[in-house]
Design an enzyme around this catalytic site. Structure first.
Site, PDB file in Angstrom:
ATOM      1  N   LYS A 109      -4.664  -1.534  11.478  1.00 11.66           N
ATOM      2  CA  LYS A 109      -5.424  -2.422  10.578  1.00 11.66           C
ATOM      3  C   LYS A 109      -4.480  -3.298   9.758  1.00 11.66           C
ATOM      4  O   LYS A 109      -4.678  -4.504   9.635  1.00 11.66           O
ATOM      5  CB  LYS A 109      -6.312  -1.533   9.697  1.00 11.66           C
ATOM      6  CG  LYS A 109      -6.995  -2.174   8.515  1.00 11.66           C
ATOM      7  CD  LYS A 109      -6.263  -2.041   7.190  1.00 11.66           C
ATOM      8  CE  LYS A 109      -5.974  -0.639   6.745  1.00 11.66           C
ATOM      9  NZ  LYS A 109      -5.322  -0.535   5.428  1.00 11.66           N
ATOM     10  N   SER A 147      -4.900  -0.878   1.021  1.00  7.47           N
ATOM     11  CA  SER A 147      -4.126  -1.932   1.700  1.00  7.47           C
ATOM     12  C   SER A 147      -5.158  -2.876   2.293  1.00  7.47           C
ATOM     13  O   SER A 147      -5.610  -2.703   3.426  1.00  7.47           O
ATOM     14  CB  SER A 147      -3.244  -1.335   2.796  1.00  7.47           C
ATOM     15  OG  SER A 147      -2.350  -0.401   2.253  1.00  7.47           O
ATOM     16  N   LYS A 189       2.024  -6.461   1.281  1.00  8.44           N
ATOM     17  CA  LYS A 189       1.866  -5.124   1.901  1.00  8.44           C
ATOM     18  C   LYS A 189       1.692  -5.249   3.422  1.00  8.44           C
ATOM     19  O   LYS A 189       2.285  -4.493   4.195  1.00  8.44           O
ATOM     20  CB  LYS A 189       0.646  -4.430   1.279  1.00  8.44           C
ATOM     21  CG  LYS A 189       0.227  -3.135   1.964  1.00  8.44           C
ATOM     22  CD  LYS A 189       1.203  -1.994   1.762  1.00  8.44           C
ATOM     23  CE  LYS A 189       0.745  -0.762   2.558  1.00  8.44           C
ATOM     24  NZ  LYS A 189       1.630   0.379   2.391  1.00  8.44           N
TER      25      LYS A 189
HETATM   26  P1  NDP Z   1      -7.806   8.455   4.456  1.00  5.12           P
HETATM   27  O1  NDP Z   1      -8.430   8.161   5.761  1.00  5.12           O
HETATM   28  O2  NDP Z   1      -7.020   9.711   4.284  1.00  5.12           O
HETATM   29  O3  NDP Z   1      -8.922   8.436   3.301  1.00  5.12           O
HETATM   30  C1  NDP Z   1      -9.859   7.418   3.244  1.00  5.12           C
HETATM   31  C2  NDP Z   1     -10.701   7.542   1.984  1.00  5.12           C
HETATM   32  O4  NDP Z   1     -11.685   6.506   2.002  1.00  5.12           O
HETATM   33  C3  NDP Z   1     -11.464   8.856   1.898  1.00  5.12           C
HETATM   34  O5  NDP Z   1     -11.638   9.189   0.546  1.00  5.12           O
HETATM   35  C4  NDP Z   1     -12.785   8.494   2.559  1.00  5.12           C
HETATM   36  O6  NDP Z   1     -13.864   9.306   2.158  1.00  5.12           O
HETATM   37  C5  NDP Z   1     -12.988   7.103   2.012  1.00  5.12           C
HETATM   38  N1  NDP Z   1     -13.903   6.319   2.836  1.00  5.12           N
HETATM   39  C6  NDP Z   1     -13.806   6.073   4.160  1.00  5.12           C
HETATM   40  N2  NDP Z   1     -14.834   5.283   4.560  1.00  5.12           N
HETATM   41  C7  NDP Z   1     -15.583   5.046   3.463  1.00  5.12           C
HETATM   42  C8  NDP Z   1     -16.775   4.312   3.218  1.00  5.12           C
HETATM   43  N3  NDP Z   1     -17.392   3.638   4.202  1.00  5.12           N
HETATM   44  N4  NDP Z   1     -17.283   4.287   1.965  1.00  5.12           N
HETATM   45  C9  NDP Z   1     -16.668   4.953   0.967  1.00  5.12           C
HETATM   46  N5  NDP Z   1     -15.535   5.671   1.118  1.00  5.12           N
HETATM   47  C10 NDP Z   1     -15.001   5.703   2.358  1.00  5.12           C
HETATM   48  O7  NDP Z   1      -6.899   7.170   4.102  1.00  5.12           O
HETATM   49  P2  NDP Z   1      -5.602   7.097   3.177  1.00  5.12           P
HETATM   50  O8  NDP Z   1      -5.862   7.787   1.894  1.00  5.12           O
HETATM   51  O9  NDP Z   1      -4.419   7.451   3.975  1.00  5.12           O
HETATM   52  O10 NDP Z   1      -5.537   5.503   2.955  1.00  5.12           O
HETATM   53  C11 NDP Z   1      -6.296   4.828   1.967  1.00  5.12           C
HETATM   54  C12 NDP Z   1      -5.696   3.424   1.817  1.00  5.12           C
HETATM   55  O11 NDP Z   1      -4.339   3.524   1.395  1.00  5.12           O
HETATM   56  C13 NDP Z   1      -5.665   2.639   3.155  1.00  5.12           C
HETATM   57  O12 NDP Z   1      -5.889   1.290   2.920  1.00  5.12           O
HETATM   58  C14 NDP Z   1      -4.236   2.869   3.647  1.00  5.12           C
HETATM   59  O13 NDP Z   1      -3.826   1.831   4.524  1.00  5.12           O
HETATM   60  C15 NDP Z   1      -3.467   2.902   2.342  1.00  5.12           C
HETATM   61  N6  NDP Z   1      -2.181   3.622   2.344  1.00  5.12           N
HETATM   62  C16 NDP Z   1      -2.070   4.893   2.865  1.00  5.12           C
HETATM   63  C17 NDP Z   1      -0.838   5.547   2.852  1.00  5.12           C
HETATM   64  C18 NDP Z   1      -0.642   6.932   3.396  1.00  5.12           C
HETATM   65  O14 NDP Z   1       0.538   7.371   3.484  1.00  5.12           O
HETATM   66  N7  NDP Z   1      -1.676   7.680   3.777  1.00  5.12           N
HETATM   67  C19 NDP Z   1       0.365   4.892   2.305  1.00  5.12           C
HETATM   68  C20 NDP Z   1       0.105   3.597   1.723  1.00  5.12           C
HETATM   69  C21 NDP Z   1      -1.115   2.992   1.769  1.00  5.12           C
HETATM   70  P3  NDP Z   1     -14.291  10.649   2.961  1.00  5.12           P
HETATM   71  O15 NDP Z   1     -13.564  11.760   2.288  1.00  5.12           O
HETATM   72  O16 NDP Z   1     -15.748  10.695   2.807  1.00  5.12           O
HETATM   73  O17 NDP Z   1     -13.861  10.440   4.401  1.00  5.12           O
END
Ligand code: NDP
Length: 296
Positions: free
Chosen positions: A240, A96, A171
């Protein structure tokens, strides 16, 4: 089709799982390597050692990270995506994200003949597991047709919202509505509880009335009244998102007081409840203010 998925978080992992079978040959990458190797072992796919390795040989690369900032940071450097992406490949960003950064990334990739589409999703972890997400696409029609087989693996409603950045914008507005509903229903139910009305009874009435929403019908019924508060979508990410909606309105010089206030209030809630809190836990801040819990 060789596909790579970067970012196996709460929503990314269940999305990627749909691509771990033919006709796709899946490679995954995650910042915390253990998460990628565990996913690869359990799904029988390949785990790459760097974004560049993940991109090498992939026709389509998908990213799903917290914000556009983290996506942009993966582009450059010897281990970055551009070091591995082949010309004419396609990058789909399911983060997002924010429209301005998506447009910048798209321009960078276009210099190498690489296509880009912002494709944020809605439907939560349950929708990702079931493969029924809504996918909001920003790009051109030809790029969407290339992306469609991959998007259909986890998406049910797939819509081209406009040029690059338009998916992010739609979104963000959706998320502003979600944040406003959570805050407004929290205020209402805390007041009703304090005033002596059963919140579950009040929810039952609201859910058969004109004030109902996904927040009242699903989120509060399943997570607040029960005090279950599962952590599926971080409050930090909702804050965010609503901030992106507020900035988008300002950039377009559209007065949007409610969206601006919602972004500020969610920032206060994020500060009070912490980085790991789920978005629905916002109600706990209002409960603290009123010294009254929404339960029963
Ligand atoms: P999480 O916090 O669960 O996961 C984040 C992911 O990004 C992890 O794989 C993490 O890796 C990785 N990450 C974080 N920082 C970095 C970095 N600096 N460099 C590389 N990788 C990084 O988030 P979500 O999966 O919940 O959300 C992901 C996206 O999807 C967001 O934009 C969110 O707004 C959107 N979203 C989420 C929903 C939900 O229900 N959860 C629904 C719809 C959209 P690591 O394992 O190392 O921490």
């Amino acid at each position: 089709m060789n596909v790579s998925f970067l970012g196996l978080g709460a929503i990314g992992a269940p999305m990627a799982r749909h691509l771990a079978k033919p006709p796709f040959a899946l490679t995954v990458w995650n910042r915390t390597t253990a998460r990628a190797t565990a996913f690869a072992a359990e799904s029988g796919v390949h785990a790459a050692g760097s974004p560049a390795d993940a991109a090498r040989g992939a026709a389509v690369v998908i990213t799903c990270l917290p914000t556009s900032r983290e996506v942009e940071a993966l582009i450059d450097g010897p281990d970055g995506l551009l070091a591995g992406l082949s010309d004419q490949s396609l990058m789909i960003d399911c983060t997002s994200g924010d429209p301005a950064t998506s447009r910048r990334i798209s321009t960078r990739l276009a210099e190498r003949g690489i296509s880009f589409m912002d494709a944020p999703v809605s439907g939560g972890v349950a929708g990702a597991q079931q493969g029924t997400l809504t996918v909001m696409c920003g790009g051109d029609a030809a790029t969407l047709e290339r992306a469609r087989p991959v998007l259909e693996a986890f998406g049910k409603k797939i819509v081209l919202c406009g040029p690059v950045g338009a998916g992010d914008a739609v979104k963000a507005v959706n998320q502003a509505l979600l944040g406003i509903h959570i805050w407004a229903l929290s205020e209402g139910l805390v007041a009703l509880s304090k005033g002596g009305v059963s919140p579950s009874l009040a929810l039952d009435v609201i859910n058969a009335s004109s004030g109902r929403s996904n927040v009242s019908q699903n989120l509060f019924t399943e997570r607040v009244i029960t005090r279950a508060f599962p952590r599926t979508f971080k409050l930090a990410l909702l804050e965010k998102d609503v901030t992106i909606a507020a900035e988008f309105a300002r950039e377009n010089r559209v007065p949007s007081p409610l969206t601006q206030v919602a972004a500020d209030l969610l920032r206060v809630a994020r500060g009070a409840l912490g980085e790991d809190a789920d978005h629905v836990e916002t109600v706990k801040l209002l409960e603290q203010w009123a010294a009254c819990e929404v339960t029963g």
